[in-house]
Design a protein around this motif. Structure first.
Motif, mmCIF file in Angstrom:
data_model
loop_
_atom_site.group_PDB
_atom_site.id
_atom_site.type_symbol
_atom_site.label_atom_id
_atom_site.label_comp_id
_atom_site.label_asym_id
_atom_site.label_seq_id
_atom_site.Cartn_x
_atom_site.Cartn_y
_atom_site.Cartn_z
ATOM 1 N N LEU A 182 0.872 -1.335 0.057
ATOM 2 C CA LEU A 182 -0.060 0.060 0.068
ATOM 3 C C LEU A 182 0.863 1.193 0.037
ATOM 4 O O LEU A 182 1.792 1.284 0.767
ATOM 5 C CB LEU A 182 -0.914 -0.085 1.319
ATOM 6 N N THR A 183 0.563 2.130 -0.643
ATOM 7 C CA THR A 183 1.107 3.505 -0.820
ATOM 8 C C THR A 183 -0.028 4.773 -0.696
ATOM 9 O O THR A 183 -1.217 4.192 -0.287
ATOM 10 C CB THR A 183 1.683 3.823 -2.065
ATOM 11 N N TYR A 184 0.493 5.938 -0.722
ATOM 12 C CA TYR A 184 -0.588 6.954 -0.313
ATOM 13 C C TYR A 184 -1.837 6.993 -1.203
ATOM 14 O O TYR A 184 -2.845 6.892 -0.952
ATOM 15 C CB TYR A 184 0.244 8.319 -0.443
ATOM 16 N N ASP A 185 -1.578 6.371 -2.539
ATOM 17 C CA ASP A 185 -2.630 6.399 -3.463
ATOM 18 C C ASP A 185 -3.634 5.181 -3.209
ATOM 19 O O ASP A 185 -4.855 5.185 -3.899
ATOM 20 C CB ASP A 185 -2.104 5.885 -5.018
ATOM 21 N N ASP A 186 -3.280 4.202 -2.107
ATOM 22 C CA ASP A 186 -4.393 3.336 -1.887
ATOM 23 C C ASP A 186 -5.007 3.539 -0.781
ATOM 24 O O ASP A 186 -6.000 2.648 -0.259
ATOM 25 C CB ASP A 186 -3.619 1.932 -1.338
ATOM 26 N N LEU A 187 -4.874 4.625 -0.190
ATOM 27 C CA LEU A 187 -5.795 5.270 1.067
ATOM 28 C C LEU A 187 -7.326 5.082 0.623
ATOM 29 O O LEU A 187 -7.511 5.738 -0.427
ATOM 30 C CB LEU A 187 -5.229 6.495 1.718
ATOM 31 N N PRO A 188 -8.077 4.866 1.716
ATOM 32 C CA PRO A 188 -9.542 4.519 1.265
ATOM 33 C C PRO A 188 -10.561 5.833 1.062
ATOM 34 O O PRO A 188 -11.580 5.642 0.397
ATOM 35 C CB PRO A 188 -10.135 3.320 2.026
ATOM 36 N N THR A 189 -10.024 6.916 1.537
ATOM 37 C CA THR A 189 -11.051 8.154 1.942
ATOM 38 C C THR A 189 -10.382 9.329 1.621
ATOM 39 O O THR A 189 -9.076 9.317 1.236
ATOM 40 C CB THR A 189 -11.614 8.002 3.530
ATOM 41 N N GLU A 190 -10.907 10.365 1.662
ATOM 42 C CA GLU A 190 -10.266 11.617 1.510
ATOM 43 C C GLU A 190 -9.556 12.300 2.641
ATOM 44 O O GLU A 190 -8.623 13.146 2.670
ATOM 45 C CB GLU A 190 -11.458 12.503 1.064
ATOM 46 N N VAL A 191 -9.739 11.557 3.842
ATOM 47 C CA VAL A 191 -9.001 11.845 4.943
ATOM 48 C C VAL A 191 -7.633 11.015 5.103
ATOM 49 O O VAL A 191 -7.840 9.708 5.235
ATOM 50 C CB VAL A 191 -9.897 11.342 6.238
ATOM 51 N N LYS A 192 -6.582 11.747 4.755
ATOM 52 C CA LYS A 192 -5.176 11.100 4.799
ATOM 53 C C LYS A 192 -4.458 11.647 5.734
ATOM 54 O O LYS A 192 -3.204 10.985 5.677
ATOM 55 C CB LYS A 192 -4.888 11.304 3.324
#
Length: 800
Positions: free
Chosen positions: A81-91
């Motif tokens: 997983l990288t940043y692009d795989d985070l599931p929501t707009e809350v990062k």
């Protein structure tokens, strides 16, 4: 399928019966010292995966690309997983300011920042796969101190800030600024007969807890996740985790696992979100355990600080004024920096009466490791500086250093620089008197010793000398010094924070006996809360059998195990809920038996020895008869009296709910030729209000004292100007062992605070403040050197 070896409820055995004021045994104590206690790193699931974090090798760099293709080819890998795989707009997440990325995007801001995650069927497989991730970095200029942070062309570490501190700071790379102005420092300065000033520096200390960051995330059938975790604030974690996962909080169920120490280092998130992301992505349980190297990058540290102080005094020894400027390095992300600034500024005057002050404290954003909560935060740094100033003033006036402090000591009724009146006992002069009156350890105690450690034929026990078993001296060049210090620390969360805790208490008859169950979300991190909660329940409910339910998020928040607050706040919540349960029990009893005895209606009734009794000791009914098959089960919140934020221009405000005080006398012996220090004794006197468990109180004071000793002469995370950590291991980052720990006699005062449950006063942090400057004062007395920096290193003493 289920989680195995997870700590279960802690039942109080027959040897641990006792109410408040008794030194009952800890239910977890024997398990811990025999190695049987299950810590979070011991958890296991039959088909679990292992998570690993790829971290930045740079302190400040642009991320041009991240290529995970080779990592995916590694056999046994289930997810990358990288940043692009985070599931929501809350990062992002954060304690107060949500400025910390879950995974870096675009650039990294500190050495060791998480960039990518891997889940695999073996920890070594996960590590090897992570090593195959190719990240194209372009290094950027490193911001490493105040000058580089606030320079005209300084890189902005968080451009476009919109947090609530952004509008009042003088530069975007300053997290928070808090001035405190009271009286007229310039006019008071003109009245001073002597003026002393100094620049001081405190290094970056690590919490050095022995249990590394670890946890196990288990995906659930309802789409949620169960997280078993070593933390010190369950509900704060929950508040930050759920939005990043895109789940409602009731689908992120958290249970406290065995915690191997915290000291503030677990107040921020470490691997919590990462484990949950990997578990939800793979559909399998995922365990993450940091090794020691990674742990140094996985949590925040104590803020290093540079401080400038000026004090003046009249010839008769009265302090006229104080000016200071405190610069704290918060590192790449905000963490608890705003609160650290609040403590550093509001407690910068120390436990002294000084009416005219001009104070400024700031915390910086830099590319150094993030810093946040650590035992005594803000107050530790200030105490080191103001106590050095007290020694300077006393020397300049030709006065005894303790008598000078006593002459200027605050007491109940003193008004702090923030305008807040100290409205509970403040026995500063008394604890100084007590610590000074303790017998001194004998001179040259290394002589005339025989047995283990003694050098044959010499009568010299080298263990009692600087250098110890290295056998570097037999007393040649060794000089003794004695030094004193006293400190003031706030208790609980301050500056208007809604500081509360929740407790659920259930009383019922089990096996023919009345049994109480206490359920809170308090993180037991080693401080002894589970012991004290049972003592409170026994005292308030008059039963001997008390079970402590595992801490989890199925009950309301207990706040953090920090700020010396848990016995005060969650202990207060347990006491309050027990009182509500007691009232309900009496209500049931009156309904059942009220017509048989007038005392049910007229007397003050108590629960003692499993019975309802009058305040005169007459037994009215056994609890078993009152309750029968009925359970009384109540959950309630409890708050201490409210505080308020400090004014952003003047620093005025009722900011702290309680203060605690400790004084130390340090006796050291210094090998002046090699620059080695032996701390012979660290005597302490401290007011604790009420010792709910006297043995635990002594343990807290001795532990805090030892952590202050570590800061004085051993502990520092060394960070280069390139922002890189030089010593992320216990080989190069030294902490005191039992051989370094001196005798610590403790004199405990119990002067009740009428505003606190049982009159108690938070204990754990105050001794961490004063032990450091006491050791430095003693080394100065032995060597005659100025020594304005901690930790003291051999080269500072030898000049080499």
């Amino acid at each position: 399928m289920g989680v195995t070896r997870t700590p279960t409820s802690l039942s109080q055995g027959s040897q641990t019966r006792g109410g408040i004021g008794e030194s009952t045994l800890r239910p977890d104590g024997t398990l811990k010292v025999t190695g049987e206690f299950a810590y979070s790193s011991d958890m296991w699931h039959e088909d679990m995966l292992w998570g690993f974090t790829l971290r930045s090798p740079h302190a400040h760099a642009e991320i041009r690309s991240v290529d995970t293709s080779e990592a995916w080819k590694q056999a046994g890998v289930y997810a990358v997983l990288t940043y692009d795989d985070l599931p929501t707009e809350v990062k992002n997440y954060g304690l107060e300011i949500q400025d910390t990325p879950v995974l870096a995007h675009g650039r990294v801001r500190h050495h060791g920042e998480p960039v990518a995650l891997v889940a695999a069927d073996h920890p070594e497989t996960a590590r090897r796969a992570a090593a195959k991730i190719v990240v194209d970095y372009a290094p950027l200029p490193v911001v490493h101190d105040e000058a580089s942070a606030t320079a005209e062309d300084a890189p902005l570490l968080h451009p476009g800030r919109d947090d609530h501190h952004a509008s009042h700071v003088p530069h975007p790379n300053i997290v928070h600024r808090q001035p405190i102005v009271r009286g007229d420092a310039e006019a008071a300065r003109a009245r001073a007969d002597v003026i002393v000033s100094g620049e001081y520096e405190v290094g970056m200390q690590d919490q050095a807890f022995l249990g590394p960051e670890s946890g196990l995330a288990v995906p659930a059938e309802d789409g949620g996740v169960d997280l078993y975790i070593a933390t010190q604030w369950l509900h704060s974690d929950l508040r930050q985790i759920a939005p990043v996962l895109g789940l409602p909080e009731d689908k992120v169920r958290m249970t406290l696992s065995g915690v191997g120490g915290a000291f503030g280092g677990r107040e921020d998130l470490s691997m919590q979100i990462h484990a949950c992301l990997l578990a939800l992505r793979t559909g399998k349980p995922v365990k993450i355990v940091y090794n020691r190297f990674e742990s140094f990058f996985g949590h925040v540290h104590r803020h290093p600080a540079k401080l400038w102080y000026e004090h003046g005094a009249t010839r008769d020894g009265r302090i006229t004024h104080m000016k200071c400027r405190i610069v704290l390095d918060g590192g790449a992300y905000a963490s608890a920096s705003p609160a650290v600034v609040g403590n550093a500024s509001s407690l910068s005057v120390g436990p002294y009466v000084i009416d005219d002050v001009d104070i400024e404290a700031i915390a910086l954003y830099t590319n150094n490791p993030p810093c946040g909560a650590m035992r005594g935060f803000g107050a530790v740094q200030a105490c080191f500086a103001y106590e050095a100033q007290m020694d300077k003033l006393a020397a300049e006036l030709g006065m005894d250093a303790v008598e000078f402090r006593q002459l200027n000591a605050m007491s109940q009724g003193t008004v702090m620089p923030t305008g807040q009146e100290v409205d509970s006992p403040a026995p500063v002069a008394e604890i100084l008197r007590r610590v000074k009156s303790m017998p001194l350890p004998p001179e040259r105690q290394w002589e005339s010793a025989e047995g283990t450690g003694a050098v044959a034929g010499t009568g010299i026990d080298v263990r009692a000398l600087p250098g110890g078993l290295s056998n570097t001296t037999h007393g040649e060049g060794v000089v003794r010094g004695v030094g004193y210090a006293v400190g003031i620390k706030n208790v609980g969360f301050s500056e208007g924070f809604d500081d509360y805790s929740t407790a659920r208490v259930r009383l019922e008859v089990v096996g023919g006996k009345p049994v109480a169950m206490v359920h809170t979300a308090m993180a037991e991190v080693g401080q002894g809360g589970v012991t004290v909660h049972a003592q409170i329940a026994r005292t308030e409910l008059g039963v001997t059998d008390v079970t402590i339910h595992p801490a989890d998020t199925q009950v309301g928040s207990a706040g953090s195990t920090s700020a010396s607050r848990q016995t005060y706040v969650t202990g207060g919540a347990v006491k309050n809920t027990c009182e509500l349960v007691r009232e309900k029990v009496l209500e049931i009893g009156r309904a059942k038996f009220g017509t048989y005895h007038p005392a049910w209606a007229t007397a003050e009734l108590l629960l003692e020895g499993g019975k309802v009794v009058t305040d005169g000791g007459e037994v009215l009914a056994p609890l078993t008869d009152v309750l029968e098959d009925q359970a009384v089960d109540i959950e309630s919140e409890w708050r201490h009296r409210p505080t308020e934020p400090f004014d952003l221009r003047t620093g005025q405000g009722f900011g702290h709910v309680q203060y605690s005080f400790a004084a130390h006398r340090a006796v050291v012996e210094v090998d002046t030729e090699l620059g080695l220090v032996k701390v012979v004794e660290l005597a302490c006197a401290q007011d604790v209000g009420k010792a709910l468990n006297p043995q635990s109180v002594i343990g807290q004071i001795q532990g805090g004292t030892t952590q202050g000793l570590g800061l004085a002469v051993m502990e520092e995370i060394v960070v280069g100007e390139d922002g890189k950590v030089r010593n992320p291991s216990f080989t190069d980052y030294l902490i005191p062992t039992i051989l370094d720990t001196p005798t610590i006699p403790v004199d405990v005062l119990e002067l009740a605070d009428e505003h606190a449950p049982y009159g108690l006063r938070g204990v754990g942090e105050a001794p961490t403040l004063s032990s450091t400057p006491a050791v430095l004062s003693a080394i100065r007395a032995a060597t005659g050197l100025a020594l304005n920096r901690v930790p003291v290193r051999p080269e500072h003493l030898t000049g080499t």
